[in-house]
Scaffold this motif. Structure first.
Motif, short mmCIF file in Angstrom:
data_model
loop_
_atom_site.label_atom_id
_atom_site.label_comp_id
_atom_site.label_asym_id
_atom_site.label_seq_id
_atom_site.Cartn_x
_atom_site.Cartn_y
_atom_site.Cartn_z
N MET A 93 33.67 61.48 39.52
CA MET A 93 34.97 61.61 38.86
C MET A 93 35.54 63.02 38.96
O MET A 93 36.50 63.36 38.28
N THR A 94 34.93 63.85 39.80
CA THR A 94 35.44 65.20 39.96
C THR A 94 36.59 65.21 40.96
O THR A 94 36.73 64.31 41.79
N ALA A 95 37.39 66.24 40.91
CA ALA A 95 38.54 66.36 41.81
C ALA A 95 38.10 66.51 43.26
O ALA A 95 38.84 66.18 44.19
N ALA A 96 36.86 66.97 43.43
CA ALA A 96 36.37 67.23 44.79
C ALA A 96 35.65 66.03 45.38
O ALA A 96 35.01 66.13 46.42
N SER A 97 35.72 64.87 44.72
CA SER A 97 35.00 63.70 45.22
C SER A 97 35.49 63.30 46.59
O SER A 97 36.67 63.40 46.91
N ALA A 98 34.57 62.83 47.41
CA ALA A 98 34.91 62.43 48.77
C ALA A 98 34.66 60.94 48.93
O ALA A 98 33.99 60.31 48.13
N SER A 99 35.22 60.37 49.98
CA SER A 99 35.06 58.94 50.19
C SER A 99 33.64 58.57 50.58
O SER A 99 33.18 57.47 50.32
N ALA A 100 32.97 59.47 51.21
CA ALA A 100 31.60 59.20 51.63
C ALA A 100 30.63 60.11 50.87
O ALA A 100 30.98 61.23 50.51
N LEU A 101 29.43 59.60 50.63
CA LEU A 101 28.43 60.39 49.94
C LEU A 101 27.99 61.56 50.79
O LEU A 101 27.74 61.41 51.99
N ALA A 102 27.89 62.72 50.17
CA ALA A 102 27.31 63.86 50.86
C ALA A 102 25.82 63.59 51.05
O ALA A 102 25.21 62.82 50.30
N ALA A 103 25.23 64.23 52.04
CA ALA A 103 23.81 64.01 52.32
C ALA A 103 22.95 64.35 51.11
O ALA A 103 21.99 63.66 50.80
N ALA B 257 22.57 69.83 36.82
CA ALA B 257 23.05 69.58 38.17
C ALA B 257 22.40 68.32 38.72
O ALA B 257 21.61 67.65 38.05
N ASP B 258 22.72 67.99 39.98
CA ASP B 258 22.26 66.74 40.56
C ASP B 258 20.74 66.60 40.61
O ASP B 258 20.22 65.49 40.59
N TYR B 259 20.01 67.71 40.66
CA TYR B 259 18.56 67.62 40.71
C TYR B 259 17.96 67.07 39.41
O TYR B 259 16.78 66.71 39.36
N ASP C 135 19.57 50.00 44.52
CA ASP C 135 19.81 51.44 44.64
C ASP C 135 20.86 51.90 43.62
O ASP C 135 21.91 51.25 43.47
N PHE C 136 20.56 52.99 42.94
CA PHE C 136 21.55 53.57 42.02
C PHE C 136 22.76 54.05 42.82
O PHE C 136 22.63 54.49 43.97
N GLU C 137 23.93 53.95 42.20
CA GLU C 137 25.18 54.33 42.86
C GLU C 137 25.79 55.54 42.17
O GLU C 137 25.49 55.83 41.01
N LEU C 138 26.65 56.23 42.89
CA LEU C 138 27.32 57.42 42.36
C LEU C 138 28.80 57.13 42.14
O LEU C 138 29.49 56.65 43.04
N GLU C 139 29.26 57.41 40.93
CA GLU C 139 30.68 57.36 40.62
C GLU C 139 31.13 58.80 40.35
O GLU C 139 30.83 59.36 39.30
N ASP D 98 23.85 64.24 47.93
CA ASP D 98 24.03 63.21 46.90
C ASP D 98 23.17 61.99 47.20
O ASP D 98 22.52 61.44 46.31
N ALA D 99 23.18 61.55 48.45
CA ALA D 99 22.38 60.39 48.85
C ALA D 99 20.90 60.64 48.61
O ALA D 99 20.17 59.75 48.16
N SER D 100 20.46 61.86 48.87
CA SER D 100 19.05 62.20 48.67
C SER D 100 18.68 62.15 47.19
O SER D 100 17.63 61.60 46.82
N TYR D 101 19.54 62.71 46.34
CA TYR D 101 19.24 62.70 44.91
C TYR D 101 19.31 61.29 44.33
O TYR D 101 18.51 60.92 43.45
N LEU D 102 20.24 60.46 44.81
CA LEU D 102 20.31 59.07 44.35
C LEU D 102 19.05 58.30 44.76
O LEU D 102 18.54 57.47 44.00
N ALA D 103 18.55 58.57 45.96
CA ALA D 103 17.31 57.92 46.41
C ALA D 103 16.15 58.31 45.50
O ALA D 103 15.29 57.48 45.18
N GLU D 104 16.12 59.56 45.06
CA GLU D 104 15.08 60.00 44.14
C GLU D 104 15.19 59.29 42.79
O GLU D 104 14.18 58.94 42.17
N VAL D 105 16.43 59.09 42.33
CA VAL D 105 16.65 58.37 41.07
C VAL D 105 16.09 56.96 41.17
O VAL D 105 15.32 56.50 40.31
#
Length: 288
Positions: A162-172, A268-270, A156-160, A174-181
């Motif tokens: 680097m924005t100031a708004a990054s959170a410890s857990a993946l937003a729903a 954007a993420d899409y 599975d592709f991972e998300l790094e 983000d997880a969906s777009y990574l799954a598409e990748v």
């Protein structure tokens, strides 16, 4: 008409032994071939057993002759005698004019099918059997000359982020777009014919973040039966900017075989999926 299921041989149900060639053996590739099975379910009143046995014998003799005539190959009795490939098959007659031939070619060392096809041919006389043999011979020769696809574990592709708004857990999202990748990259590589995608299951999730594990993905891939591993990362620079990277390792040695990194991309993420598929395709498919 539905294609009949042909029982070829119990050979496919067992793990094939590795081929062992003695030192100084011929450079030609060893090929073993079992006599094809024959089944007549046409329910014709006349008993044609003798004719079918004769035609099948001629079919097998011609197929062996065609392969043996090519200097790249040498016919051997079995895998234990140095066969790199094993050819098995079966023919079934389902009506007066319709017969089916199921043919498989197995890479003995890799324990993989390099060909598994079902053909239909019309007629049940010497001429129709000869035409069928010529066609099957061409298909088998093409399969023997085609390298087996590389077994690739695409994790599975991972998300790094680097924005100031990054959170410890993946937003729903983000997880969906990574799954598409991940899905897009797997589909593209599998459809290329160069790779056979290995199911990674839950093993990758247990390992945590693979991009920081020092190459541990290679050993995981080896345990899954893969030849190579691929990991990838999406680096989010801002909500409309990102970069992509991936790395392929040899599952046995851990050596890096290929890698790719994109420059800064706008979108954007899409747009992650489109960018990842293009990057991996350019490096692993188009450039080869």
């Amino acid at each position: 008409m539905r294609s009949p299921r042909l029982i070829l041989s119990a050979f496919l149900l067992f793990v094939l032994p590795a081929a062992n060639s003695p030192a100084g053996a011929e450079t030609a590739v060893g090929v073993a071939m079992d006599d094809f099975s024959y089944t007549d379910t046409s329910a014709e009143p006349a008993n044609q057993t003798a004719a079918h046995e004769r035609r099948l014998s001629a079919f097998m003799a011609a197929l062996r002759r065609d392969i043996g005539a090519d200097r790249r190959y040498r016919l051997v009795p079995s895998a234990q005698d140095g066969a790199a490939f094993k050819i098995i098959g079966g023919i079934q007659k389902t009506s007066t004019l319709v017969q089916w031939a199921k043919v498989a070619v197995i890479d003995v060392g890799a324990k993989k099918l390099v060909m598994d096809k079902l053909y239909s041919f019309r007629g049940d006389n010497d001429e129709s059997w000869e035409r069928a043999e010529i066609f099957v011979s061409r298909e088998v020769m093409a399969a023997l000359g085609t390298p087996a696809p590389v077994a690739l574990a695409v994790f599975d592709f991972e998300l790094e982020d680097m924005t100031a708004a990054s959170a410890s857990a993946l937003a729903a999202s983000d997880a969906s777009y990574l799954a598409e990748v991940t899905s897009g990259v797997r589909d593209m590589l599998g459809q290329s014919g160069r790779y056979r995608i290995v199911d990674v299951g839950a093993d990758a999730a247990k390992a945590g973040t693979l991009r920081d594990c020092g190459g541990c993905e290679a050993s995981i891939a080896q345990k899954l039966g893969a030849d190579q591993s691929l990991i990838g990362v999406v680096r989010r620079v801002s909500r409309t900017e990102y970069t992509l990277g991936f790395q392929v390792r040899d599952a046995r040695t851990g050596a890096v075989l290929a890698r790719g990194d994109s420059g800064l991309r706008m979108g954007a993420d899409y747009s992650w999926k489109r960018g990842a598929v293009r990057l991996v395709s350019d490096r692993l498919i188009e450039s080869q």
